[in-house]
Motif scaffolding. Structure first.
Motif, PDB file in Angstrom:
ATOM      1  N   LEU A  47      69.609  81.224 107.964  1.00 56.54           N
ATOM      2  CA  LEU A  47      69.185  81.428 109.343  1.00 56.54           C
ATOM      3  C   LEU A  47      67.680  81.196 109.403  1.00 56.54           C
ATOM      4  CD1 LEU A  47      69.595  82.384 112.288  1.00 56.54           C
ATOM      5  CD2 LEU A  47      69.287  84.736 111.463  1.00 56.54           C
ATOM      6  N   SER A  48      67.255  80.173 110.152  1.00 56.69           N
ATOM      7  CA  SER A  48      65.831  79.836 110.207  1.00 56.69           C
ATOM      8  C   SER A  48      65.415  79.619 111.650  1.00 56.69           C
ATOM      9  CB  SER A  48      65.556  78.571 109.385  1.00 56.69           C
ATOM     10  OG  SER A  48      64.171  78.303 109.320  1.00 56.69           O
ATOM     11  N   THR A  49      64.473  80.451 112.127  1.00 55.93           N
ATOM     12  CA  THR A  49      63.913  80.326 113.475  1.00 55.93           C
ATOM     13  C   THR A  49      62.395  80.368 113.351  1.00 55.93           C
ATOM     14  OG1 THR A  49      63.734  82.688 114.004  1.00 55.93           O
ATOM     15  CG2 THR A  49      65.906  81.670 114.282  1.00 55.93           C
ATOM     16  N   CYS A  50      61.705  80.316 114.492  1.00 61.21           N
ATOM     17  CA  CYS A  50      60.241  80.372 114.441  1.00 61.21           C
ATOM     18  C   CYS A  50      59.749  81.728 113.956  1.00 61.21           C
ATOM     19  CB  CYS A  50      59.651  80.058 115.808  1.00 61.21           C
ATOM     20  SG  CYS A  50      60.210  81.167 117.128  1.00 61.21           S
ATOM     21  N   TYR A 100      73.811  92.530 111.862  1.00 58.12           N
ATOM     22  CA  TYR A 100      74.251  93.012 113.169  1.00 58.12           C
ATOM     23  C   TYR A 100      73.054  93.243 114.092  1.00 58.12           C
ATOM     24  CZ  TYR A 100      79.024  93.892 111.426  1.00 58.12           C
ATOM     25  OH  TYR A 100      80.299  93.756 110.928  1.00 58.12           O
ATOM     26  N   LYS A 101      72.003  93.857 113.553  1.00 57.75           N
ATOM     27  CA  LYS A 101      70.809  94.128 114.365  1.00 57.75           C
ATOM     28  C   LYS A 101      70.116  92.832 114.787  1.00 57.75           C
ATOM     29  CE  LYS A 101      69.638  98.799 112.781  1.00 57.75           C
ATOM     30  NZ  LYS A 101      68.620  99.649 112.123  1.00 57.75           N
ATOM     31  N   VAL A 102      70.048  91.877 113.865  1.00 60.25           N
ATOM     32  CA  VAL A 102      69.433  90.588 114.195  1.00 60.25           C
ATOM     33  C   VAL A 102      70.193  89.922 115.339  1.00 60.25           C
ATOM     34  CG1 VAL A 102      69.069  88.231 113.354  1.00 60.25           C
ATOM     35  CG2 VAL A 102      68.401  90.174 111.929  1.00 60.25           C
ATOM     36  N   ALA A 103      71.506  89.849 115.220  1.00 62.27           N
ATOM     37  CA  ALA A 103      72.313  89.159 116.232  1.00 62.27           C
ATOM     38  C   ALA A 103      72.266  89.852 117.586  1.00 62.27           C
ATOM     39  CB  ALA A 103      73.759  89.040 115.749  1.00 62.27           C
ATOM     40  N   CYS A 104      72.056  91.160 117.581  1.00 63.04           N
ATOM     41  CA  CYS A 104      71.987  91.925 118.843  1.00 63.04           C
ATOM     42  C   CYS A 104      70.587  91.937 119.449  1.00 63.04           C
ATOM     43  CB  CYS A 104      72.455  93.364 118.614  1.00 63.04           C
ATOM     44  SG  CYS A 104      74.211  93.503 118.210  1.00 63.04           S
ATOM     45  N   GLY A 105      69.630  91.322 118.760  1.00 62.25           N
ATOM     46  CA  GLY A 105      68.263  91.285 119.279  1.00 62.25           C
ATOM     47  C   GLY A 105      67.459  92.528 118.981  1.00 62.25           C
ATOM     48  N   GLN A 115      68.457  84.844 122.801  1.00 62.34           N
ATOM     49  CA  GLN A 115      68.487  83.533 122.156  1.00 62.34           C
ATOM     50  C   GLN A 115      68.908  83.606 120.686  1.00 62.34           C
ATOM     51  OE1 GLN A 115      65.893  84.485 124.113  1.00 62.34           O
ATOM     52  NE2 GLN A 115      66.291  83.118 125.844  1.00 62.34           N
ATOM     53  N   ILE A 116      68.595  84.706 120.015  1.00 61.60           N
ATOM     54  CA  ILE A 116      68.857  84.802 118.585  1.00 61.60           C
ATOM     55  C   ILE A 116      70.347  84.708 118.270  1.00 61.60           C
ATOM     56  CG2 ILE A 116      68.895  87.328 118.656  1.00 61.60           C
ATOM     57  CD1 ILE A 116      67.676  85.071 115.753  1.00 61.60           C
ATOM     58  N   LEU A 117      71.203  85.207 119.156  1.00 64.72           N
ATOM     59  CA  LEU A 117      72.646  85.138 118.890  1.00 64.72           C
ATOM     60  C   LEU A 117      73.096  83.689 118.803  1.00 64.72           C
ATOM     61  CD1 LEU A 117      75.377  86.434 118.465  1.00 64.72           C
ATOM     62  CD2 LEU A 117      75.621  86.617 120.955  1.00 64.72           C
ATOM     63  N   GLY A 118      72.603  82.846 119.690  1.00 68.21           N
ATOM     64  CA  GLY A 118      72.943  81.428 119.627  1.00 68.21           C
ATOM     65  C   GLY A 118      72.454  80.792 118.333  1.00 68.21           C
ATOM     66  N   GLN A 119      71.301  81.228 117.849  1.00 62.71           N
ATOM     67  CA  GLN A 119      70.766  80.687 116.600  1.00 62.71           C
ATOM     68  C   GLN A 119      71.597  81.148 115.401  1.00 62.71           C
ATOM     69  OE1 GLN A 119      66.898  82.355 117.363  1.00 62.71           O
ATOM     70  NE2 GLN A 119      66.007  80.390 117.954  1.00 62.71           N
ATOM     71  N   VAL A 120      72.093  82.380 115.455  1.00 58.38           N
ATOM     72  CA  VAL A 120      72.967  82.875 114.386  1.00 58.38           C
ATOM     73  C   VAL A 120      74.281  82.084 114.380  1.00 58.38           C
ATOM     74  CG1 VAL A 120      74.300  84.860 113.563  1.00 58.38           C
ATOM     75  CG2 VAL A 120      71.968  85.189 114.387  1.00 58.38           C
ATOM     76  N   LYS A 121      74.826  81.820 115.556  1.00 59.50           N
ATOM     77  CA  LYS A 121      76.064  81.032 115.646  1.00 59.50           C
ATOM     78  C   LYS A 121      75.857  79.614 115.126  1.00 59.50           C
ATOM     79  CE  LYS A 121      78.278  83.527 119.457  1.00 59.50           C
ATOM     80  NZ  LYS A 121      78.781  83.449 120.852  1.00 59.50           N
TER      81      LYS A 121
END
Length: 424
Positions: A47-50, A100-105, A115-121
């Motif tokens: 999982l890689s985001t800014c 779980y916490k990451v995906a829930c923001g 937006q993070i949930l879409g990035q996890v998917k």
């Protein structure tokens, strides 16, 4: 099979470190393949985001942190000691809870951002295409999506404004119930204006105009949201088109005066205008707020909305943690059940081996002409002895050594306390 997440985020690492360790869409597939080839990971998802880079792994190797850290440095050409102090590692239940916490923001820079949930998917989809997701991570990420959906449905984690831009758009939606018929004029091209543009676009704004001193920069921002760009010198001619105005520039003097707005209102036949001045010093002259058909808000006006939104989200986050903890327990119970499944399979395989061996011997005895009744009696005797021999030896040893817990477990396992069923 242990679970682990190794990573860094905006809380643990400065932006220059995060930038050097990110995985762009052009390298993520190659990175996953080399990770699976060069590390002990049996399953892996990146999982890689800014704001974060995280590696989720399932492996039979207990000490995997060092290989993962070395691989991360090797892939990016950075010595591990340059970023090791910024890394965190969570294992098993903590890894599940973290995801779980990451995906829930709940672990985002903006609490509850969606937006993070879409990035996890997207990360999960890429791993599936590469073969990085197996039984364990596949189940974990599917459960993650279900948990995030429940948190969004059952709490107000994403509904309250927690940024000035979000608050501005929320107020605009109260004034204009249908944004699809409205035109927004955004003055400036910085982060706050970009965030406002994103929120307006998500809520279906009809048109977006971006005005900036540098037209090229305005064009880059407008292009993201199907808008068009103008120079600041063109503000007066385009202002009558605007139902919503959001301004955030670094200008030392106001860019919109009372006279300009009055002329725009006249051309609009006094249809109302909603204006938000986020700049400090102000971009819009305070006297504009005295005009009858203008709703003018400053950053101070919106701060109360933001503070209330943050209180609401913090309360929702507490509710979300309760939901997450419950689902963590459920997932870990499923993981523990895998050990039982493996044990049962091994035990059945051993019993079937004993059965097959006894059956082959009985078949040979029948072929040699021994009476069937004698062969069957011998088969039953052999099966009973072989199946019970090792457990009996272990139970006698437990009795001699005073291992009462093992004896109690055997009693429960074989249900001996209920008495033996002899068939009579």
């Amino acid at each position: 099979m242990p679970l682990i997440v190794l990573g860094l985020n905006h809380k643990t690492a400065p932006v220059d470190i995060r930038e050097r360790l990110t995985f762009g869409p052009d390298v993520i597939v190659a990175a996953l393949r080399t990770l699976l080839e060069q590390s002990p990971a049996d399953e892996a998802i990146i999982l890689s985001t800014c704001n974060r880079t995280e590696i989720y792994c399932a492996t039979d190797t207990r000490d995997i942190e060092t290989p993962l850290r070395n691989w991360l440095g090797s892939f990016h050409g950075i010595e591990p000691q340059l970023f090791a102090q910024h890394l965190y590692a969570h294992k098993d239940r903590e890894a599940v809870q973290h995801l779980y916490k990451v995906a829930c923001g709940l672990d985002s820079m903006v609490l509850g951002e969606p937006q993070i949930l879409g990035q996890v998917k997207a990360a999960f989809k890429t791993a599936c295409e590469v073969g990085g997701s197996g039984r364990l991570l596949g189940r974990l990420f599917q459960c993650t999506f279900a948990v995030a959906k429940q948190v969004r449905t059952d709490t107000a984690i994403g509904s309250s404004p927690v940024s000035v831009a979000f608050a501005a758009v929320s107020l605009a939606r109260q004034i204009f119930s249908d944004l699809t018929k409205q035109t927004a004029l955004l003055i400036g091209a910085g982060e706050t204006v970009e965030l406002a543009a994103r929120h307006l676009h998500q809520h279906g704004i009809g048109r977006i105009i971006v005005a900036n001193r540098t037209v090229e920069r305005a064009h880059r921002l407008a292009a993201q949201f199907d808008g068009y760009a103008i120079a600041l010198t063109e503000l007066a001619s385009h202002l009558p088109e605007a139902d919503i105005v959001v301004s955030s520039t670094a200008s030392p003097l106001p860019v919109l005066g009372k006279g300009t707005v009055e002329r725009a209102l006249k051309q609009r036949r006094h249809r109302p205008m909603f204006m938000v001045d986020i700049a400090v010093p102000r971009d819009i002259e305070p006297e504009v707020g005295q005009l009858r058909d203008v709703y003018l808000y400053t950053v101070d006006d919106l701060q109360g909305v933001v503070d209330e939104g943050m209180r609401s989200r913090n309360h929702a986050a507490e509710q979300a943690v309760e939901i997450i903890d419950l689902h963590c327990d459920e997932f870990m119970a499923w993981v523990r059940s895998l050990d039982a499944v493996s044990l049962i399979q091994d035990y059945r395989a051993r019993a079937e081996c004993i059965r097959d061996e006894a059956y082959s011997r009985a078949a040979r005895q029948l072929a040699a002409g021994k009476p069937p009744q004698e062969v069957m009696r011998h088969l039953a005797h052999v099966l009973t002895n072989k199946l019970l021999h090792e457990p009996s030896v272990r139970l006698r040893q437990a009795g001699r050594e005073g291992q009462s817990e093992l004896l109690d477990a055997a009693n429960e396992l074989f249900q001996l306390s209920q008495g033996q069923d002899t068939g009579h």
